[in-house]
Design an enzyme around this catalytic site. Sequence first.
Site, mmCIF file in Angstrom:
data_model
loop_
_atom_site.group_PDB
_atom_site.id
_atom_site.type_symbol
_atom_site.label_atom_id
_atom_site.label_comp_id
_atom_site.label_asym_id
_atom_site.label_seq_id
_atom_site.Cartn_x
_atom_site.Cartn_y
_atom_site.Cartn_z
ATOM 1 C CG HIS A 101 -1.641 1.420 1.478
ATOM 2 N ND1 HIS A 101 -2.989 1.444 0.852
ATOM 3 C CD2 HIS A 101 -1.294 2.466 2.159
ATOM 4 C CE1 HIS A 101 -3.235 2.963 1.273
ATOM 5 N NE2 HIS A 101 -2.390 3.452 1.847
ATOM 6 C CD GLU A 102 2.085 3.632 3.765
ATOM 7 O OE1 GLU A 102 2.160 4.416 3.177
ATOM 8 O OE2 GLU A 102 0.892 3.105 4.661
ATOM 9 C CG HIS A 105 0.613 6.329 -0.542
ATOM 10 N ND1 HIS A 105 -0.662 6.996 -1.097
ATOM 11 C CD2 HIS A 105 0.162 5.814 0.514
ATOM 12 C CE1 HIS A 105 -1.495 6.798 -0.108
ATOM 13 N NE2 HIS A 105 -1.013 6.137 0.902
ATOM 14 C CG HIS A 109 5.560 11.432 -5.578
ATOM 15 N ND1 HIS A 109 6.453 11.689 -4.697
ATOM 16 C CD2 HIS A 109 5.277 12.645 -6.143
ATOM 17 C CE1 HIS A 109 7.046 12.732 -4.611
ATOM 18 N NE2 HIS A 109 6.220 13.555 -5.614
HETATM 19 ZN ZN LIG Z 1 -2.017 5.305 2.450
#
Ligand SMILES: [Zn+2]
Length: 230
Positions: A101-102, A105, A109
């Site tokens: 999940h991270e 991100h 980006h």
């Molecule tokens: Zn998140």
Amino acid sequence: MFNLFDPVYWLFAIPGLLLGIWAQIKLSSAYGKYSQVPVESGLSGAEAAREILDHAGLTNVPVEEIPGRLSDHYDPMKRALFLSSDDFNGRTVAAVGVAAHESGHALQHQAAYGLFNVRMALVPVTQFASAAYLGIFVLGALMGLMKIALIIIIATFAVTTLFQLVTLPVEYDASRRAKEQLFRLGLVHEDERTGVSKVLDAAALTYVAALVSAVLQLIYLLTLARGSRR
Ligand SMILES: [Zn+2]
């Protein structure tokens, strides 16, 4: 005017509070359950994140360990991924799910995903608004300028609510990207899909609760403002 003993306040505050507690319980239970389930690939969260980042060409984004429970996040300013010790080292469905999940991100980006950029731009504004909020409240109360204080507080709350509103699709999109990469790269197996989804859906629910809570508090403040104009 701002009265914690105002029953109307609690009418607006309680649903958000209850939803928040329920979301936290769901997250604790899903995360607790799947952090006991070893992932078949044998990868740690850090290794899974590394795989996803490298496959996307993000070899320059480091994956670092930080203290705290569920303190995992991607820092767009540092362009670095931070995983809590449990998820960094854990070779479990939960650890790999959160790490992915991270990484999602970081992929947002890289892709210059619109809402991710909007959210990033709102961070300093929101930080200022939530820091200013308490000061304005105290100052307004001391000076008896409650009407002006109320207007400013509504503005700061509106900023926070907007931030929560933008955060929600960003979080769901990061989880969508995470699952896509996990399965495409074979980092989790077919029978582990449910576990990953349950952990990530429960995490997303905490953002839903935060948004509902923010919207209700904003509505309450607006009803106060209407009342004070009469
Ligand atoms: Zn998140």
